[in-house]
Design a protein around this motif. Structure first.
Motif, PDB file in Angstrom:
ATOM      1  N   ILE A 177       0.840  -1.168  -0.101  1.00  0.00           N
ATOM      2  CA  ILE A 177      -0.033   0.187   0.073  1.00  0.00           C
ATOM      3  C   ILE A 177       0.826   1.180   0.062  1.00  0.00           C
ATOM      4  CG2 ILE A 177      -1.972   1.440   1.372  1.00  0.00           C
ATOM      5  CD1 ILE A 177      -2.869  -1.440   2.354  1.00  0.00           C
ATOM      6  N   LEU A 178       0.701   2.006  -0.797  1.00  0.00           N
ATOM      7  CA  LEU A 178       1.514   3.163  -1.162  1.00  0.00           C
ATOM      8  C   LEU A 178       0.664   4.674  -0.934  1.00  0.00           C
ATOM      9  CD1 LEU A 178       2.910   1.299  -2.864  1.00  0.00           C
ATOM     10  CD2 LEU A 178       4.064   3.084  -4.549  1.00  0.00           C
ATOM     11  N   ASN A 179       1.095   5.396  -0.077  1.00  0.00           N
ATOM     12  CA  ASN A 179       0.377   6.414   0.247  1.00  0.00           C
ATOM     13  C   ASN A 179       1.044   7.518  -0.677  1.00  0.00           C
ATOM     14  OD1 ASN A 179       0.058   9.183   1.341  1.00  0.00           O
ATOM     15  ND2 ASN A 179      -0.509   8.025   3.233  1.00  0.00           N
ATOM     16  N   LEU A 180       0.177   8.028  -1.700  1.00  0.00           N
ATOM     17  CA  LEU A 180       0.896   8.673  -2.930  1.00  0.00           C
ATOM     18  C   LEU A 180       1.132  10.063  -2.292  1.00  0.00           C
ATOM     19  CD1 LEU A 180      -1.284   7.748  -5.884  1.00  0.00           C
ATOM     20  CD2 LEU A 180       0.731   6.829  -5.104  1.00  0.00           C
ATOM     21  N   GLU A 181       0.116  10.800  -1.228  1.00  0.00           N
ATOM     22  CA  GLU A 181       0.622  12.264  -0.935  1.00  0.00           C
ATOM     23  C   GLU A 181       2.008  12.272  -0.174  1.00  0.00           C
ATOM     24  OE1 GLU A 181      -2.193  15.559   1.553  1.00  0.00           O
ATOM     25  OE2 GLU A 181      -2.438  13.389   1.898  1.00  0.00           O
ATOM     26  N   LYS A 182       2.133  11.179   0.583  1.00  0.00           N
ATOM     27  CA  LYS A 182       3.507  11.262   1.306  1.00  0.00           C
ATOM     28  C   LYS A 182       4.453  10.893   0.550  1.00  0.00           C
ATOM     29  CE  LYS A 182       1.786  10.004   5.836  1.00  0.00           C
ATOM     30  NZ  LYS A 182       1.795   8.894   7.214  1.00  0.00           N
ATOM     31  N   SER A 183       4.492   9.922  -0.496  1.00  0.00           N
ATOM     32  CA  SER A 183       5.609   9.584  -1.322  1.00  0.00           C
ATOM     33  C   SER A 183       5.928  10.744  -2.433  1.00  0.00           C
ATOM     34  CB  SER A 183       5.052   8.119  -2.054  1.00  0.00           C
ATOM     35  OG  SER A 183       5.072   6.968  -1.399  1.00  0.00           O
ATOM     36  N   LEU A 184       4.748  11.405  -2.637  1.00  0.00           N
ATOM     37  CA  LEU A 184       5.123  12.769  -3.720  1.00  0.00           C
ATOM     38  C   LEU A 184       5.885  13.805  -3.021  1.00  0.00           C
ATOM     39  CD1 LEU A 184       1.564  12.880  -5.633  1.00  0.00           C
ATOM     40  CD2 LEU A 184       4.225  12.246  -6.680  1.00  0.00           C
ATOM     41  N   SER A 185       5.797  13.861  -1.781  1.00  0.00           N
ATOM     42  CA  SER A 185       6.458  14.944  -1.011  1.00  0.00           C
ATOM     43  C   SER A 185       7.761  14.453  -0.504  1.00  0.00           C
ATOM     44  CB  SER A 185       5.434  15.498   0.122  1.00  0.00           C
ATOM     45  OG  SER A 185       5.217  14.530   0.920  1.00  0.00           O
ATOM     46  N   ASP A 186       7.973  12.921  -0.213  1.00  0.00           N
ATOM     47  CA  ASP A 186       9.132  12.310   0.457  1.00  0.00           C
ATOM     48  C   ASP A 186       9.216  10.812  -0.210  1.00  0.00           C
ATOM     49  OD1 ASP A 186      11.094  11.560   1.939  1.00  0.00           O
ATOM     50  OD2 ASP A 186      10.160  11.812   3.826  1.00  0.00           O
ATOM     51  N   SER A 187      10.066  10.953  -1.179  1.00  0.00           N
ATOM     52  CA  SER A 187      10.216   9.622  -1.869  1.00  0.00           C
ATOM     53  C   SER A 187      11.071   8.509  -0.811  1.00  0.00           C
ATOM     54  CB  SER A 187      10.790   9.771  -3.241  1.00  0.00           C
ATOM     55  OG  SER A 187      12.270  10.128  -2.816  1.00  0.00           O
ATOM     56  N   SER A 188      11.545   8.859   0.292  1.00  0.00           N
ATOM     57  CA  SER A 188      12.204   8.003   1.128  1.00  0.00           C
ATOM     58  C   SER A 188      11.001   7.192   1.952  1.00  0.00           C
ATOM     59  CB  SER A 188      13.027   8.829   2.114  1.00  0.00           C
ATOM     60  OG  SER A 188      12.253   9.396   2.981  1.00  0.00           O
ATOM     61  N   ILE A 189      10.008   7.623   1.834  1.00  0.00           N
ATOM     62  CA  ILE A 189       8.878   6.985   2.857  1.00  0.00           C
ATOM     63  C   ILE A 189       8.538   5.394   1.836  1.00  0.00           C
ATOM     64  CG2 ILE A 189       6.682   6.666   3.447  1.00  0.00           C
ATOM     65  CD1 ILE A 189       6.745   9.705   4.003  1.00  0.00           C
ATOM     66  N   GLN A 190       8.736   4.461   2.525  1.00  0.00           N
ATOM     67  CA  GLN A 190       8.448   3.176   2.191  1.00  0.00           C
ATOM     68  C   GLN A 190       6.970   2.706   2.137  1.00  0.00           C
ATOM     69  OE1 GLN A 190      11.131   1.400   0.120  1.00  0.00           O
ATOM     70  NE2 GLN A 190      11.599   3.551   0.151  1.00  0.00           N
ATOM     71  N   PRO A 191       6.421   1.905   1.123  1.00  0.00           N
ATOM     72  CA  PRO A 191       5.192   1.209   1.297  1.00  0.00           C
ATOM     73  C   PRO A 191       4.785   0.340   2.382  1.00  0.00           C
ATOM     74  CG  PRO A 191       6.100   0.049  -0.568  1.00  0.00           C
ATOM     75  CD  PRO A 191       7.313   1.390  -0.140  1.00  0.00           C
ATOM     76  N   LEU A 192       3.696   0.141   2.787  1.00  0.00           N
ATOM     77  CA  LEU A 192       3.439  -1.084   3.755  1.00  0.00           C
ATOM     78  C   LEU A 192       3.237  -2.120   2.862  1.00  0.00           C
ATOM     79  CD1 LEU A 192       2.280  -1.865   6.535  1.00  0.00           C
ATOM     80  CD2 LEU A 192      -0.140  -1.430   5.420  1.00  0.00           C
ATOM     81  N   LYS A 193       4.003  -3.199   3.556  1.00  0.00           N
ATOM     82  CA  LYS A 193       3.684  -4.472   3.144  1.00  0.00           C
ATOM     83  C   LYS A 193       3.159  -5.514   3.891  1.00  0.00           C
ATOM     84  CE  LYS A 193       7.049  -8.158   1.563  1.00  0.00           C
ATOM     85  NZ  LYS A 193       8.381  -8.782   1.323  1.00  0.00           N
ATOM     86  N   ILE A 194       2.124  -6.270   2.983  1.00  0.00           N
ATOM     87  CA  ILE A 194       1.466  -7.422   3.699  1.00  0.00           C
ATOM     88  C   ILE A 194       1.970  -8.709   2.748  1.00  0.00           C
ATOM     89  CG2 ILE A 194      -0.817  -8.383   4.475  1.00  0.00           C
ATOM     90  CD1 ILE A 194      -1.729  -5.448   4.388  1.00  0.00           C
ATOM     91  N   GLU A 195       2.198  -9.882   3.612  1.00  0.00           N
ATOM     92  CA  GLU A 195       2.541 -10.934   2.933  1.00  0.00           C
ATOM     93  C   GLU A 195       1.418 -12.048   3.043  1.00  0.00           C
ATOM     94  OE1 GLU A 195       5.867 -12.441   4.914  1.00  0.00           O
ATOM     95  OE2 GLU A 195       7.320 -11.024   3.815  1.00  0.00           O
ATOM     96  N   THR A 196       1.540 -12.913   1.910  1.00  0.00           N
ATOM     97  CA  THR A 196       0.742 -13.943   1.838  1.00  0.00           C
ATOM     98  C   THR A 196      -0.860 -13.692   1.586  1.00  0.00           C
ATOM     99  OG1 THR A 196       2.057 -14.966   3.579  1.00  0.00           O
ATOM    100  CG2 THR A 196       0.464 -16.367   2.778  1.00  0.00           C
ATOM    101  N   VAL A 197      -0.877 -12.506   0.723  1.00  0.00           N
ATOM    102  CA  VAL A 197      -2.137 -12.314   0.284  1.00  0.00           C
ATOM    103  C   VAL A 197      -2.626 -13.507  -0.814  1.00  0.00           C
ATOM    104  CG1 VAL A 197      -2.188 -10.144   0.818  1.00  0.00           C
ATOM    105  CG2 VAL A 197      -1.576 -10.854  -1.362  1.00  0.00           C
ATOM    106  N   TYR A 198      -3.860 -13.388  -0.929  1.00  0.00           N
ATOM    107  CA  TYR A 198      -4.513 -14.339  -2.117  1.00  0.00           C
ATOM    108  C   TYR A 198      -4.774 -13.701  -3.315  1.00  0.00           C
ATOM    109  CZ  TYR A 198      -7.100 -18.574  -3.325  1.00  0.00           C
ATOM    110  OH  TYR A 198      -7.529 -19.543  -4.074  1.00  0.00           O
ATOM    111  N   PHE A 199      -5.251 -14.375  -4.436  1.00  0.00           N
ATOM    112  CA  PHE A 199      -5.115 -14.014  -5.711  1.00  0.00           C
ATOM    113  C   PHE A 199      -6.259 -12.900  -5.973  1.00  0.00           C
ATOM    114  CE2 PHE A 199      -2.981 -18.227  -6.103  1.00  0.00           C
ATOM    115  CZ  PHE A 199      -1.968 -18.042  -6.894  1.00  0.00           C
TER     116      PHE A 199
END
Length: 957
Positions: free
Chosen positions: A497-519
């Motif tokens: 999950i990428l927060n575009l508002e934060k990423s556009l102002s600070d590209s060092s912010i990394q996205p949230l990662k959730i493992e083992t999701v289904y198709f």
């Protein structure tokens, strides 16, 4: 390059999983895989997962000495999902010599072209420098629903956009998957086998109040949850769901709709239906889907064609039928126009000079219009902006064929070897773009662009390392603030999950990662929780919209039916060989009075809402016919407000005139309300239950009388009315406190009948008769035909019931006015019988709350509806007409206007239309129609003859 295109290769991969390829096709696939590493990785990932599922199946088989029904169902279900997930894609390949490949035209378009979402752009475009949407705190609370695998079992989870509140909302040993949010963000539809077979369920946003929607007769499935421009089983109003049923005998699917109450199931289409790309039009009037159009006898051939059907499955239209020879729909999905009257899709012309084109297929005239075409590799087309791939894999935004923006998605790739690289682009609901690019070392980079590509920005200053993953989906949140990225592999799946508002102002912010999701693709909540709370605080009490009506649809016999306003729950509650007609609801909505000749003559019976506890109201030994009258006309009712008494009209055998009576609901204490036989109409109780009013005809002039509830002190409240004036129309209404009666009277009938009336001396007057002092108050008067009066505003019509006059006019107390010409939409046609021009007629009905519905009836069979509030604010109720196909082009068809029947809370209008020897009933949801005039009324045929029995709404609790 071998003979298979990359898209054909992917289809062969899916078909091979089901063992559907012949030897020649398998050889062609193996040849392609030998020269295409990307397709080979995809094939291996599917094969590995299928093997794992089969291994799990055999382990459970061995442990239980045979499989459980759940194991069989889920292995088949999951394998089917894999085989049908043809939305997995690798994006554009920046291969050396790409220009030469274009000229060769060998299907490279489908590998490179990833036009999967033609969503409709809005006028608001996000820009990096402080112009992103506001209210970030609320936006963070928007929920994302997705399927997650835990200990070999799939569950549905929700999480806030900021990563907080991860919750397992199903938490059940069954396989739960495919979450879809309802349009109001309050409910989630999902698929589960907790009853043994896959079924469709609905639950609240927190997982409570789980309700099974489909029955247990077959295995049912929701469509694939993919970001293809609108796939969602929920109808826009949240009242219905689409679902699928596989037919094991031939591998086809049946697409159906069902009310969320679990009723009114309707089949839409059957065939080789693609499981994604199934969607409602924005106005809820049509359903779009992709169906096999191949005429080949080879069961493995699949030629995608777009079909559009009405919501009842009728009049299906192949929207791709006008494509030229050698041109085919690209199978990359389609999108709806904002008004729901057209669909937009991409087609490809495979010749030595390939051409990509964007078409708009119109519902109105069933034609297609080319919106854009190019000989370059077309990736996306969004609101007049085309995104193509130029040399080296660079994205070019074209506005009117001029380059408005450019982005090199490979700018951060460090290795020169591009054989394993690719790119992906996805437009947002608001018109912005996100692109993703693979590097040869498996780095995955993301970029943002505005609508025309004039502004671009890198979202992350370090890449996501893709490992074995393949980018499957980029799903935008409805407010353009977040994207959910699904990465699939053979052994694990990740959700970012990428927060575009934060990423556009600070590209060092990394996205949230959730493992083992289904198709299953993730699903963003359409409305954030705060908006839901606000809506709930102002929400009116739920009104089910139950209607009772007379129908001869069953064997031509007249019976009384009940049905909800959405068409669900249709029930024959009399089901008797006799003629049962004219239902009338008790004030509490629990009992129904009706007329029946089951004893050889017409009598009044009472029953419960479901048709039980049937009793004869009065034992009529004289065999006089009894009539209920005209209930619910502007709030009139034959039932007393407490439900203890009823009014009825009785005509003795051989008589033309009759008597009015009042009687207890238990059949006791029958008393006359009048002293002599006569022509009486529209009897009703005052709201306080103290008086009874009715209309009587004296010397062809209509007058209003009232009497006490016990039938004494009969008074003519229209006694002061001028002798040349009569009620016109023959209607009246009670004040809320029951202390006065309002009506309109006119001298038009009197003067016209004597042959010396002219327009100048015609007069219409709105009166109010006060019961306390027998005074008659003039509220308004006019020289034009007055339709009604409400709280200082009166409206003028061509006639009180039916008119060829072109205008309705509302005149307010301050002198301002509003005018509408209801028949201006009618085309002028020549009468087939007389050769004269026929323009059309109109009719109206005022509700007890002052609103007015207007119907315009055109000689070509079109019926238009308009709504005006009590102050004359006018809106169309429908932006397309109800059309009766067999209507003759002459005036005779126009002299049967419907009697509109308002529900007591003004939320619904019901009416019957007669044509070609049959009767259709229509129901309009006024609330939905005001929000969206593209909303179409529910309708059903209730008789093969003209039935002049008005439907009746259950009172609001």
């Amino acid at each position: 390059m071998n003979g298979l295109s990359h898209k054909q290769a992917r289809r062969y991969i899916h078909a091979n999983l089901d063992g559907l390829l012949n030897d020649a096709q398998r050889l062609a696939l193996e040849t392609h895989l030998a020269g295409c590493e990307a397709c080979r990785i995809e094939s291996e990932s599917f094969s590995t997962l299928t093997t794992r599922l089969q291994s799990e199946f055999h382990e459970r088989w061995d442990a239980q000495d045979g499989p459980s029904q759940n194991v069989i169902t889920n292995v088949q279900s999951q394998t089917r999902r894999i085989a049908m997930s043809n939305k997995v894609s690798f994006g554009l390949r920046a291969l050396a010599g790409i220009a030469a490949l274009i000229v060769l035209g060998f299907g490279m378009n489908i590998l490179i072209s990833q036009l999967r979402n033609f969503s409709v752009a809005s006028n608001s475009t996000a820009i990096p420098d402080n112009n992103m949407p506001v209210n970030s705190e609320n936006a963070n609370k928007r929920l994302l629903a997705f399927t997650k695998m835990e200990n070999g079992n799939t569950e549905i989870y929700t999480i806030h956009a900021d990563g907080s509140g991860l919750t397992n909302i199903t938490n059940n040993p069954a396989y739960d998957s495919k979450p879809f949010w309802s349009p109001d963000g309050k409910h989630i539809a999902f698929e589960s086998n907790r009853s043994g077979l896959p079924q469709v369920y609905v639950m609240d946003a927190n997982g409570s109040n789980i309700t099974q929607i489909t029955d247990d007769e077959d295995a049912y499935s929701l469509p694939m949850n993919v970001n293809d421009g609108g796939s969602n089983p929920w109808s826009p109003d949240g009242s219905k769901l689409l679902f699928l049923q596989q037919n094991p005998s031939d591998g086809t699917w049946t697409l159906s709709s069902i009310s969320i109450t679990g009723k009114n199931k309707r089949s839409i289409a059957t065939g080789k239906i693609q499981l994604n790309g199934i969607s409602w039009s924005p106005d809820g009037s049509h359903i779009g889907f992709i169906l096999n159009g191949s005429q080949s006898t080879n069961e493995n051939d699949f030629v995608p064609e777009i079909y559009v059907a009405n919501t009842d499955g009728s009049v299906p239209w192949r929207a791709t039928e006008f494509l030229k020879q050698n041109e085919q729909f690209s199978d990359n999905g389609f999108t709806w126009s904002p008004d729901g009257q057209a669909i937009i899709f991409e087609a490809f012309w495979q010749t030595t000079n390939p051409e990509w084109a964007i078409y708009e297929a119109s519902m109105d005239n069933r034609s297609i219009n080319k919106k854009y075409s190019t000989n370059s590799l077309l990736n996306e087309w969004h609101d007049g902006i085309a995104v193509i791939t130029a040399s080296g894999g660079v994205f070019n935004w074209l506005n009117m064929d001029k380059i408005s923006g450019t982005l090199n998605p490979y700018q951060n790739c460090k290795q020169a070897d591009t054989t394993r690289s690719g790119s992906f682009i996805q437009p947002s609901p608001g018109g912005n773009w996100v692109t993703a690019s693979y590097c040869a070392n498996r780095d995955l980079w993301f970029y943002w662009a505005n609508a025309n590509g004039t502004e671009t920005k890198q979202l992350l200053n370090s890449p996501i390392f893709a490992k074995e993953n393949v980018l499957s989906e980029i799903t935008w949140s409805p407010d353009d603030k977040f994207i959910a990225v699904t990465m699939q592999s053979s052994n694990f799946n990740d959700l970012y999950i990428l927060n575009l508002e934060k990423s556009l102002s600070d590209s060092s912010i990394q996205p949230l990662k959730i493992e083992t999701v289904y198709f299953d693709g993730p699903s963003w909540q359409p409305v954030i929780p705060e908006e839901i709370v606000v809506e709930e605080t102002t929400q009116t009490p739920l009104y089910d919209g139950l209607i009772a009506f007379t129908s001869s649809a069953k064997n031509g016999n007249l019976d009384i039916f009940t049905m909800h306003a959405d068409g669900s729950g249709l029930t024959n509650i009399t089901d008797n060989p006799a003629q049962d007609v004219s239902p009338s609801w008790s004030p509490d909505g629990k009992r129904i009075a009706f007329e029946s000749d089951r004893n050889g003559f017409r009598q009044i019976f009472l029953m419960d809402v479901d048709g039980t506890d049937l009793v004869l109201l009065n034992e009529n030994k004289d065999k006089a016919d009894q009539w209920i009258g005209e209930p619910y006309d502007l709030g009139l009712n034959i039932w007393s407000p407490d439900g203890n008494k009823l009014i009825f009209y009785e005509v003795a055998p051989g008589d033309e005139d009759g008597m009015l009576y009042v009687i207890d609901a238990d059949g006791e204490n029958k008393k006359p309300l009048v002293y002599k036989k006569g022509k009486y109409a529209s009897p009703s109780w005052s709201p306080d239950g103290k008086h009874i009013a009715f209309i009587t005809i004296e010397n062809n002039m209509a007058r209003i009388y009232i009497t006490d509830a016990n039938g004494s002190t009969l008074t003519n409240v229209t006694k002061a009315l001028p002798s040349d004036e009569t009620l016109y129309p023959r209607r009246y209404s009670w004040s809320r406190d029951g202390q006065s009666i309002s009506f309109v009277a006119s001298n038009w009938d009197y003067l016209l009948g004597r042959g010396y009336g002219t327009t100048s001396n015609y007069k219409w007057t709105a009166y109010e008769a006060n019961l306390n002092d027998n005074s008659l108050i003039v509220n308004a008067s006019a020289n034009s035909q007055m339709g009604g009066y409400w709280d200082g505003t009166y409206f003028l019509s061509g006639s009180a019931v039916i008119s060829s006059s072109p205008e309705y006019k509302w005149v307010r107390s301050d002198g301002t006015s509003t005018t509408i010409n209801p028949i201006e939409k009618c085309e002028r046609v020549v009468d087939d019988n007389t050769g004269d021009y026929v323009t059309g007629y109109s009719s109206f009905k005022q509700s007890y709350n002052g609103n007015v519905v207007i119907g315009a009836y055109c000689p070509n069979g079109d019926k238009w509806l308009f709504l005006a509030n009590s102050k004359g604010r006018i809106i169309p109720l429908l932006n397309s007409p109800i059309h009766i196909q067999s209507a003759p082009k002459n005036a005779m068809n126009l002299w049967a206007p419907p009697d509109f029947v308002w529900s007591s809370n003004d939320e619904y209008i019901a009416f019957n239309l007669f044509s070609a020897g049959k009767t259709d009933m229509y129901i309009v949801n006024v609330k939905d129609a005001q929000k969206n005039p593209s909303h179409q009324p529910f309708h059903m045929t209730i008789g093969n003859v003209s039935l002049h029995y008005s439907p009746i709404w259950q009172p609001v609790p």
